[in-house]
Design an enzyme around this catalytic site. Structure first.
Site, PDB file in Angstrom:
ATOM      1  N   GLY A 190      17.525   4.341 -11.390  1.00 15.86           N
ATOM      2  CA  GLY A 190      16.139   4.812 -11.392  1.00 15.86           C
ATOM      3  C   GLY A 190      15.942   5.934 -10.396  1.00 15.86           C
ATOM      4  N   LYS A 232      -0.090   1.250 -11.652  1.00 14.44           N
ATOM      5  CA  LYS A 232       0.695   0.022 -11.509  1.00 14.44           C
ATOM      6  C   LYS A 232       0.420  -0.913 -12.683  1.00 14.44           C
ATOM      7  CE  LYS A 232       2.010  -3.597  -8.231  1.00 14.44           C
ATOM      8  NZ  LYS A 232       3.452  -3.287  -8.374  1.00 14.44           N
ATOM      9  N   GLY A 243      14.273  -4.292  -6.204  1.00 18.77           N
ATOM     10  CA  GLY A 243      12.868  -4.437  -5.854  1.00 18.77           C
ATOM     11  C   GLY A 243      11.997  -4.343  -7.093  1.00 18.77           C
ATOM     12  N   THR A 256       9.701  -5.432  -9.978  1.00 25.67           N
ATOM     13  CA  THR A 256       8.738  -6.529 -10.128  1.00 25.67           C
ATOM     14  C   THR A 256       8.338  -6.681 -11.595  1.00 25.67           C
ATOM     15  OG1 THR A 256       6.899  -5.026  -9.603  1.00 25.67           O
ATOM     16  CG2 THR A 256       7.866  -6.276  -7.776  1.00 25.67           C
ATOM     17  N   HIS A 303      -3.544  -1.351  -5.421  1.00 22.83           N
ATOM     18  CA  HIS A 303      -2.478  -0.393  -5.656  1.00 22.83           C
ATOM     19  C   HIS A 303      -3.007   0.785  -6.474  1.00 22.83           C
ATOM     20  CE1 HIS A 303       0.114  -3.778  -4.504  1.00 22.83           C
ATOM     21  NE2 HIS A 303       1.043  -2.870  -4.268  1.00 22.83           N
ATOM     22  N   HIS A 304      -2.144   1.769  -6.669  1.00 22.31           N
ATOM     23  CA  HIS A 304      -2.477   2.963  -7.446  1.00 22.31           C
ATOM     24  C   HIS A 304      -2.826   2.597  -8.895  1.00 22.31           C
ATOM     25  CE1 HIS A 304       1.548   2.667  -9.284  1.00 22.31           C
ATOM     26  NE2 HIS A 304       1.953   2.325  -8.066  1.00 22.31           N
ATOM     27  N   MET A 363      10.173  -4.548  -0.129  1.00 21.87           N
ATOM     28  CA  MET A 363      11.279  -4.321   0.806  1.00 21.87           C
ATOM     29  C   MET A 363      10.812  -3.875   2.188  1.00 21.87           C
ATOM     30  SD  MET A 363      14.208  -4.880  -0.743  1.00 21.87           S
ATOM     31  CE  MET A 363      14.800  -5.150  -2.417  1.00 21.87           C
TER      32      MET A 363
END
EC number: 1.17.1.8
Length: 261
Positions: A9, A155, A97, A99, A151-152, A121
């Site tokens: 990624g 998300k 990480g 989700t 969050h932004h 993290m």
């Protein structure tokens, strides 16, 4: 000898941050970088992303796991599943990480290869988890627990993986079942006694705010964390990769940032 780290990624927001952290860390070197199949950057040097290092972007997940000492993944549930299979095949430790992975049995894969997964993290968030655990142990079930996160606006998962991890930590410390005691605020129902409530906000470019409140009729205890820059997640991911390789590379198991700090 430096630890060879592969990045899955590499074109994402986190991927770019991780690459930048890797080139400034004296313990590691970049083994390779993976982008999704069809990207215009495939077979191009990662120079346009960070710096001219003579490393080409690839779409081969298997190739990166074969050539790396440890791999870092921040992608999607579907891509993470491919990473887990490759990690097992090549016995390459994996730090993830990613989700929104409900239904993925990490322990199944971790029985064969070292895997470190954390919803967040950031060292600061993992300190928050320890503080929340202690607060829940001391306060018991006499306080209402509310977890708020923002969050932004892009998300996808809600509540955030970090918020859920905070809730599970509180449930375990309070000796209650998380699944039957969690709820997301909606409608006009009165809050459940002993429940762990979640409130979610989305907007703008907020990186990640989390607040945990323990409330009774007399007082409110509030523990907060606000991410200022995504570098905190990238730095933690690289720290986790170094720790996993140096300490657990030959010991299959499921680890987290709680083990690292």
């Amino acid at each position: 000898m430096k630890i060879r780290v592969g990045v899955i990624g590499c074109l994402g927001r986190m991927g770019k941050k991780i690459l930048n952290e890797l080139i400034t860390n004296t313990k590691v070197e970049i083994a390779g970088a993976v982008a999704r199949s069809g990207s215009k950057y495939i077979d191009s040097d990662i120079g346009p992303i960070i710096a001219n290092l003579g490393i080409k972007v690839t779409s081969s997940i298997s190739g990166i796991f074969e050539s790396s000492d440890v791999v870092i993944d921040f992608t999607t549930k579907e891509c993470m599943l491919d990473c887990l299979k490759a990690a097992v095949k090549f016995k390459t430790p994996l730090v993830s990480g990613t989700t929104g992975i409900e239904g993925v049995d990490l322990k199944e894969y971790a029985a064969e290869v070292p895997i470190l997964w954390s919803a967040n993290m950031s060292v600061g968030v993992n300190v928050l988890l320890k503080l929340v655990k202690k607060a829940a142990e001391l306060l018991g079930n006499e306080y209402d627990v509310e977890i708020w996160e923002m969050h932004h606006n892009l998300k996808k998962d809600s509540p955030s993986g970090t918020a859920i991890e905070l809730g599970k930590t509180i449930a375990n410390a309070s000796k209650v079942d998380f699944q039957s005691n969690q709820y997301l605020h909606s409608g006009s129902n009165i809050r459940k006694k002993g429940g762990i409530g979640f409130a979610v906000s989305r907007g703008g470019g907020v990186i990640g705010d989390h607040s945990v409140m323990f409330v009774n009729s007399d007082e409110r205890i509030e523990l907060n964390h606000k991410a200022i820059d995504r570098t905190t997640f990238a730095r933690g991911a690289v720290q986790a990769a170094v720790w996993l390789y140096e300490n657990k590379r030959e010991i299959p198991g499921l680890y987290s940032m709680q083990d690292v700090i």
